[in-house]
Design an enzyme around this catalytic site. Structure first.
Site: not given
Length: 267
Positions: A55, A84, A109, A175, A208
């Site tokens: 993370d 990332v 993720n 997005y 979620a």
């Protein structure tokens, strides 16, 4: 007759079924209490030899590692700060997996959302979401795929997309474009990787629930989004993680290039 929606389920894993026994799993964006953290836990419960998770939030990473070490042992858990957007960070994350024999399963993720009309969206907003969500996934797919090919491993890659990649939603152009890109990347990369026996699939959740989402989303919007769902509620992160674990397991041995909707809302 008016049907009543079912109550929210509780997880019952019976200590797992060794779906990932002996595998080395790498997970991005996995500190905290969201989907990534649930994937780490499920992988360990399903017998993974080791899980290396990352993370950008150093404190939450350390806290997560401490809790997991107490439950699963220090020899099965490693954490590493990884952004990332940096090829060097991604390489370092996969280097950490070499301690256990190298990556077998890569779970991508990491992603970044936000809300802005295209009339007001800046280049910086657009590029930031695309760089983390789409380019970051690409960097991880490329790096993990290269490691797997070099090691002669029939590995697995699972990406996290979103139903927003299929459907329109106000204020989500950046997005949605990024997640649609993740879907296309998954399908095309599957053809590149198939000759090496490497599978790549994606999940596409709708809603979620986790603490960060609750923090950045109004109660009114959350209520509206929940009402769109077939069960009238958001998914729990572990419900999405279960599908990712399935895709990473040998039960999905002939599945590649697919985007699995963890939702009734395919479009």
């Amino acid at each position: 007759m008016t049907a009543t929606r079912p109550e929210q389920p509780t997880p019952d894993y019976v200590k797992g079924h060794d779906l990932l026994a002996g595998k080395v799993v790498v997970v991005t964006a996995a500190a905290g209490a969201g989907i990534g953290a649930s994937v780490v836990r499920r992988a360990l419960e399903e017998g993974a030899e080791a899980v290396v998770f990352s993370d950008t939030h150093e404190r939450r990473l350390a806290e997560s590692e401490q809790a997991l070490v107490q439950e699963f042992g220090a020899d099965r858990v490693r954490q590493l700060v990884c952004d990332v957007t940096s090829e060097e960070h991604v390489a370092a994350l996969l280097d950490a997996a070499e301690e256990f024999g190298g990556v077998d399963i890569m779970i991508n993720n990491a992603g970044l959302g936000g809300t802005a009309s295209v009339l007001d969206m800046t280049d910086e907003q657009w590029l930031r979401v695309l760089d983390i969500t789409l380019n970051g996934t690409f960097r991880c797919v490329r790096a993990a795929g290269q490691r797997m090919v070099a090691a002669g491993k029939r590995g697995v890659i699972v990406n996290n997309a979103s139903v927003i990649g299929w459907r329109a939603q106000e204020g989500q152009a950046h997005y949605a474009a990024a997640k649609a890109g993740v879907m296309a990347l998954t399908r095309c990369a599957a053809l590149d990787l198939a000759p090496h026996g490497i599978r790549i699939n994606a999940v596409s959740p709708s809603l979620a629930m986790h603490p960060f989402l609750a923090k950045v989303t109004s109660d009114e919007l959350l209520h509206e989004l929940k009402q769109r769902e077939a069960f009238g509620r958001a998914a729990e992160p572990w419900e999405v993680a279960n599908v990712m674990v399935f895709l990473a397991s040998d039960y999905a041995s002939y599945l590649t290039g697919e985007v699995v909707s963890v939702s009734s809302q395919h479009a």
